[in-house]
Design an enzyme around this catalytic site. Structure first.
Site, PDB file in Angstrom:
ATOM      1  N   LEU A  68     -37.877  31.245   2.750  1.00  0.00           N
ATOM      2  CA  LEU A  68     -38.067  32.678   2.926  1.00  0.00           C
ATOM      3  C   LEU A  68     -36.834  33.354   3.524  1.00  0.00           C
ATOM      4  O   LEU A  68     -36.749  34.569   3.569  1.00  0.00           O
ATOM      5  CB  LEU A  68     -39.284  32.936   3.814  1.00  0.00           C
ATOM      6  CG  LEU A  68     -40.602  32.387   3.260  1.00  0.00           C
ATOM      7  CD1 LEU A  68     -41.713  32.520   4.289  1.00  0.00           C
ATOM      8  CD2 LEU A  68     -40.977  33.095   1.968  1.00  0.00           C
ATOM      9  N   ARG A  69     -35.920  32.540   4.045  1.00  0.00           N
ATOM     10  CA  ARG A  69     -34.623  32.992   4.578  1.00  0.00           C
ATOM     11  C   ARG A  69     -34.707  33.714   5.915  1.00  0.00           C
ATOM     12  O   ARG A  69     -33.663  34.083   6.462  1.00  0.00           O
ATOM     13  CB  ARG A  69     -33.891  33.877   3.572  1.00  0.00           C
ATOM     14  CG  ARG A  69     -33.480  33.166   2.289  1.00  0.00           C
ATOM     15  CD  ARG A  69     -32.965  31.767   2.537  1.00  0.00           C
ATOM     16  NE  ARG A  69     -31.766  31.453   1.797  1.00  0.00           N
ATOM     17  CZ  ARG A  69     -31.072  30.319   1.963  1.00  0.00           C
ATOM     18  NH1 ARG A  69     -31.472  29.438   2.857  1.00  0.00           N
ATOM     19  NH2 ARG A  69     -30.004  30.084   1.260  1.00  0.00           N
ATOM     20  N   ASP A 309     -38.997  25.159  -5.405  1.00  0.00           N
ATOM     21  CA  ASP A 309     -37.759  24.962  -4.635  1.00  0.00           C
ATOM     22  C   ASP A 309     -36.999  26.285  -4.534  1.00  0.00           C
ATOM     23  O   ASP A 309     -35.780  26.343  -4.704  1.00  0.00           O
ATOM     24  CB  ASP A 309     -36.887  23.871  -5.265  1.00  0.00           C
ATOM     25  CG  ASP A 309     -35.789  23.400  -4.305  1.00  0.00           C
ATOM     26  OD1 ASP A 309     -35.908  23.647  -3.100  1.00  0.00           O
ATOM     27  OD2 ASP A 309     -34.805  22.800  -4.785  1.00  0.00           O
TER      28      ASP A 309
END
Length: 438
Positions: A68-69, A309
């Site tokens: 999700l960063r 991924d």
């Protein structure tokens, strides 16, 4: 809101249900599933109707690998954008790894991530906690506290454990308390290349990763599993030899599950082309024989789940020479289509194509704190996580049309020429319409 999903082909892989039916949703749960000729409860009044004629209605997808960063890499992805991308792809529940900045090794970080995700009312987020503090491979985290905060397992993400004794202690502790350890099998030193060992890597002059990087790690993990009795989920198996070892370990009775990424399932090292950094992914793309073995293993159940991924990368991260480019690709919006594409090409049933996206990954997660047994299933009384999609639609991946903040994908039409099957028409999360397609 009371919602009626009508005239769709309802498929629930967990129960084997496959019929034209209507689904009544009330108070966030499935009130009734009525096959053709059956009636819905007389007191049910729909406030909103989703017409699903010629569409498939399935459990919301469960993706076991989505970055999700946040926190730390907001320039590459924000919670809002990536969770929007998830529901646009029919994903209602996702697992995120702990390699954020700071690393997810403290309960407060887990609680904050879940709180912020819940406020967006999109896909559910199940975090993995760091196996070791800072992912440095030295000191184990407080797994009990992290579990209480909402972690569903523990992982080193992309940082292999060099110290086997630390891994043994981690598995012993996890086994004692019933936790699952998520590991991507990669020997540290052999795994430092950027392309699979073979003629193509040699011709392009790229640092290579031999299959032994995966198989050595698998042998080590299995040896420690035998002594600790731990439960392990293997992330993104990439080789034919790795598949054979997983198959043997399952036959032996080890407490083991495994997944494969959409990248390894559909692509090979030849998709690197002339150093196209969009194909710079982890694990590296291997040869066609490996891809074929992975496809067969997903079909026969050796591999339990298919994952996106999803790793959004910004423009600067990919605008570099192949070996220096950041590894990863956007994928969560493509997961459903690429599972169905695999099913078409491998002559696998739609039921199995959805099984590896719903019931099977839900089994990998096991009982989840605060979540009913309905994860990855459609049944009366269960939480209404539902995806409605049109299997007849064909489309081309154009990066600018993706909801994710990351636009780089090796499945872009201009790169592979792939045509994708199926588009999501609607996604419900706990009975709320989280996405509505055009």
């Amino acid at each position: 809101m009371n919602i009626l999903i009508q005239n769709g082909r309802v498929i629930d892989p967990a129960s084997g249900f496959d019929h034209i039916a209507d689904i009544a949703v009330a108070h966030g749960h499935i009130l009734a599933i009525a096959k053709r000729g059956e009636s819905l409860p007389a007191d049910f009044k729909a406030e909103h109707t989703i017409e699903a004629k010629d569409c498939i209605v399935a459990p919301g997808l469960v993706d076991l690998q989505v970055r999700l960063r946040e926190p730390g890499y907001e320039h590459e992805g924000m919670l809002a954008s990536e969770l929007m991308a998830a529901v646009a792809g029919g994903v209602t529940s996702l697992v995120c790894p702990p390699d954020t900045d700071p690393v997810l090794d403290e309960p407060g970080l887990i609680e904050m991530l879940k709180f912020r995700a819940e406020k967006l009312h999109r896909a559910r987020v199940f975090p993995l906690g760091a196996l070791t503090r800072g992912l440095k491979g030295e000191v184990l985290t407080e797994m009990s506290d992290l579990t209480d905060a909402g972690c569903v397992g523990f992982s080193q993400a992309e940082v292999p454990l060099e110290n086997t004794q630390v891994l043994q202690r981690a598995l012993q502790y996890a086994s004692t308390f019933g936790y699952t350890v998520w590991l991507r099998p990669q020997e540290l030193h052999l795994g430092r290349g950027v392309a699979a060992s073979g003629p193509l890597a040699t011709r392009l002059g790229l640092g290579s990763v031999p299959v032994a990087a995966e198989t050595i790690a698998l042998h080590t993990i299995f040896a420690l599993m035998r002594t600790t009795k731990a439960r392990v989920h293997l992330c993104r198996i990439s080789s034919a030899e790795g598949v054979a070892l997983v198959r043997a370990a399952k036959h032996e009775g080890l407490r083991l599950t495994a997944d494969v990424s959409i990248n390894s399932l559909h692509l090979s090292d030849h998709d690197i082309g002339y150093f196209d950094s969009r194909a710079r992914v982890t694990p590296v793309l291997r040869q066609q024989r490996d891809r074929d073995a992975l496809r067969a293993a997903l079909a026969d159940g050796t591999l339990d789940a298919l994952v996106s991924d999803h790793t959004p990368i910004d423009i600067d991260g990919k605008a570099l020479p192949f070996a220096e480019a950041e590894s990863g690709a956007t994928g969560v919006e493509l997961l459903l289509s690429l599972s169905l594409k695999w099913a078409q090409e491998s002559k696998v049933s739609v039921l199995r194509a959805l099984d590896v996206l719903t019931a099977q990954p839900a089994k990998v997660l096991g009982p989840v704190q605060g979540q009913s047994e309905s994860l990855g299933q459609l049944h009366v009384g269960g939480v209404a996580d539902v995806v409605v999609f049109d299997p007849a639609v064909e489309w081309q991946v154009t990066p600018d049309a993706l909801h994710s903040q990351g636009k780089h994908t090796p499945f872009a039409f201009d790169m592979t020429g792939m045509v994708m099957p199926a588009r999501v028409k609607a996604t419900l999360v706990a009975g709320r319409i989280a996405f509505r397609g055009t």
